[in-house]
Motif scaffolding. Structure first.
Motif: not given
Length: 445
Positions: A429-432, A283-289, A407-416
């Motif tokens: 919309p940006q992450a989408s 339900v939530e994903v936060e990535g850092k890379a 991967y998407i979260s790590s690129v946009v820099g925020r939790k999804l």
């Protein structure tokens, strides 16, 4: 010269009676699993590193007949066709540069797709539309949107699908999962998925060679296919394409279909409240890379950490390069933990390993997992029975989802925030936009 004597009706009857008195000896191969009427005919698309291994595995199965190979590398193609024809001692196997010619053959029942990640979706969708059953390598797709398209195509056309997530076919992963779903550790509170970090130089090319001309026996334009056209570089070609985001997804996506898949397998007990295995999702994903600097040939993350929240307050972390997360899959529950990795299996109470094996033998488990006869073997069995495989397309898609979102979260820099039912990123919309990639013409779904 043979004489042609006239045979009377009386003589013919005598000959027929004499022949009927002789026992007929028919080779057993005409009735066994390798009988032509029982064989599954197969075409292989992509026969390089992993594809060559898959091809050899299918060649060992008597009820499988490999009829065709497709590969844009003429050297790989010729070697594979020669391998097949040498195995069968004939010249029946044909080679094609264009996989669409292979899919156009009505005498092929199933295909094995072992191409780079960016070339999974289009051949798979076209194979499903051509009514072929499909064995395809992991990760399922290059993007999350491609995975959705693959699931829809397979379902719409009623095809059997097996993903190359072969860990489900091994006893230690199965029994470790059975411990979890049968309640040995109580409610699962946290899952840890440890993956490799950095880059592996599988082709021994290094990572800093200059761009150059592609090999003469490779159709590089076809090899790039739907991805963005970039100059040929030997460091991001065979095997090492996985370290370039145009073609692969780095260690995160290279392994999400293995240890991440096993993590989901252990959450399939309905009492855990996560959802059925073909609907499971965070339900939530936060990535850092951490990514290589500048215009690196190998541009995939060298170190990453993806923190996920699943329904019923379950935390799942996927990490590569972090010492606190051990390689493999570890489920942590109210009453202990279970950990599995390749060739390894442990639990907070080691006696549980013996207990689960014994209960499995006695068929005394509330949630018993199928014992695989082998990953390719099971695929053929399911092609015949039309039963679901261990790693069907919808399961593989859901297993890859936290990797794509991480991967998407790590690129946009925020939790999804993720709606697993609608398969949509909520309110961003940006992450989408990163859920899909534009396909280079003329390739399209």
């Amino acid at each position: 010269m043979q004489s042609h004597r006239k045979i009377t009706r009386r003589k013919a009857l005598q000959l027929g009676l004499a022949a009927s008195a002789i026992p007929m000896i028919v080779p057993s191969r005409l009735f066994g699993d390798d009988a032509p009427s029982k064989q599954i005919t197969l075409g292989c698309i992509g026969v390089g590193w992993q594809g060559g291994g898959n091809l050899n595995a299918f060649l060992k199965l008597a009820d499988c007949r490999v009829l065709a190979i497709a590969d844009v590398d003429q050297g790989h193609l010729n070697a594979a066709v020669d391998n097949v024809n040498r195995h069968y001692q004939n010249t029946d196997c044909k080679g094609y540069k264009d996989f669409r010619e292979l899919l156009g053959r009505s005498d092929i029942d199933a295909v094995c797709i072992s191409t780079p990640d960016h070339w999974h979706c289009i051949p798979a969708v076209e194979a499903a539309r051509a009514k072929k059953d499909i064995f395809c390598e992991k990760p399922l797709s290059h993007t999350l949107a491609e995975g959705i398209a693959m699931v829809e195509a397979v379902k719409e056309n009623g095809r059997i699908w097996q993903t190359g997530s072969w860990q489900r076919s091994l006893a230690n992963f199965r029994q470790g999962t059975e411990l979890v779903i049968n309640g040995y550790i109580g409610k699962v509170k946290r899952v840890e998925v440890g993956l490799p970090s950095g880059h592996g130089d599988f082709e021994k090319t290094g990572h800093d060679k200059p761009n150059g001309a592609p090999p003469k026996d490779v159709d590089y334009d076809f090899w790039v296919g739907p991805a963005a056209m970039i100059p040929f570089n030997p460091c991001r070609f065979h095997k090492n394409w996985r370290w370039c985001y145009d073609f692969g997804g780095g260690q995160l996506m290279d392994w999400i279909g293995h240890h991440g898949d096993i993590a989901h397998w252990g959450l399939t007990n309905p009492k855990f409240g996560v959802g059925p295995d073909d609907r499971i999702g965070p339900v939530e994903v936060e990535g850092k890379a951490e990514f290589p600097a500048g215009e690196a040939v190998w541009n995939t993350a060298t170190r990453f950490r993806v923190e996920c929240k699943y329904p019923n307050d379950i935390d799942l972390v996927i990490a590569g390069g972090y010492g606190d997360i051990k390689s493999g899959t570890k489920w942590i529950g109210e009453h202990g933990w279970v950990w599995v990795d390749r060739g390894r299996f442990d639990a907070s109470d080691p006696k549980r390993k013996e207990d689960i094996a014994e209960r499995e033998r006695k068929h005394d488990l509330e949630f018993a997992l199928a014992i695989s006869p082998g990953h390719q073997r099971e695929f053929l069995d399911c092609v015949k029975s039309r039963n679901r495989t261990l790693t069907p397309v919808e399961i593989a898609h859901r297993s890859a989802t936290p990797g794509h979102l991480g991967y998407i979260s790590s690129v946009v820099g925020r939790k999804l925030k993720w709606d697993a039912a609608k398969q949509e990123i909520v309110g961003d919309p940006q992450a989408s936009q990163f859920l899909s990639r534009p396909m280079r013409g003329p390739w399209h779904l």
